[in-house]
Motif scaffolding. Sequence first.
Motif, PDB file in Angstrom:
ATOM      1  N   ASP A 120       0.839  -1.205   0.000  1.00 62.73           N
ATOM      2  CA  ASP A 120       0.000   0.000   0.000  1.00 62.73           C
ATOM      3  C   ASP A 120       0.871   1.251   0.000  1.00 62.73           C
ATOM      4  N   GLY A 121       2.058   1.133  -0.562  1.00 66.93           N
ATOM      5  CA  GLY A 121       2.997   2.249  -0.596  1.00 66.93           C
ATOM      6  C   GLY A 121       3.136   2.825  -1.977  1.00 66.93           C
ATOM      7  N   TYR A 122       4.330   3.287  -2.303  1.00 66.04           N
ATOM      8  CA  TYR A 122       4.543   4.087  -3.506  1.00 66.04           C
ATOM      9  C   TYR A 122       5.413   3.411  -4.555  1.00 66.04           C
ATOM     10  N   THR A 123       5.886   2.207  -4.282  1.00 61.60           N
ATOM     11  CA  THR A 123       6.753   1.526  -5.237  1.00 61.60           C
ATOM     12  C   THR A 123       5.900   0.755  -6.220  1.00 61.60           C
ATOM     13  N   THR A 124       5.902   1.188  -7.477  1.00 56.28           N
ATOM     14  CA  THR A 124       5.140   0.498  -8.509  1.00 56.28           C
ATOM     15  C   THR A 124       5.915  -0.722  -9.005  1.00 56.28           C
TER      16      THR A 124
END
Lengths: 127, 139
Positions: free
Chosen positions: B40-44
């Motif tokens: 649920d973070g920002y690393t795609t």
Amino acid sequence: MLRASRRLLRPGGRTAFFTIHPAPGLSSRRRRRAHRDGPVAVASHLSQRDLLERGGFVDIAETDRTVEFATVARAWIEQRDRHQDQLVEALGEAEFEQRQREARVQLRAIDDGLLRRSLLVAVCPND
Amino acid sequence: MVTREEHETRQRFRDRYGEDRPDALVQIERAVIGADWGADGYTTRRQADQLADALRLAPSVWLLDIGSGRGWPGLYLAASTGCRVVLSDVPLEGLRAAVARAATDRFAGGAVAAVAASARALPYRAGTFDAVVHADVLC
């Protein structure tokens, strides 16, 4: 974290990581807001590059990934809104509202130039 | 020594990792980061692939993921490159989910291990790993 990486990597080993940090050159007030409004993992006052250098890493490369950071942050908010009914049922309305509120505050901090995200790559020196 | 803020944050992550993931969150994760790994973070996914390139991951490589949560990106990097990965984090709930995922997906080739420890207390000898990755963890 970086001390641990330095210790655990073999000579010539590599580390790569994303980190969220206050934009450089902020006033004290804006820096406080960056820490307050950002995710818990907002990095320290020292730049990550400085920390890597102090830790003895070499071949340090840093690229700014803030545009993608904002895009992804916005996407989480929009997608959660799109699935609001299902998420409220699963998490409860209070939890849903809190997560969205925090996410919006953080996105504003990004859009206001307070928060950045960087990719750093570095090599453990050959001793 | 763990600060009060760290303690509260760890408890929050424990609570979040311990949640059953509703289908909606799975759909949202796929839409936002292009993967379904409990993140649920920002690393795609594209950024995770860039990490793999930067770390020169390959089947012979031992990778340490610090602050691995439910296994993103460490498990994905092991699955996509064949590297061997040690997942590490403090909340047990995330590690349990990651280990269960590794068993379900029957990781072929690579090995997956998990250790509950902060970065300061990882129980490995100096120079154990070829690569270390982390994404937006407590610094």
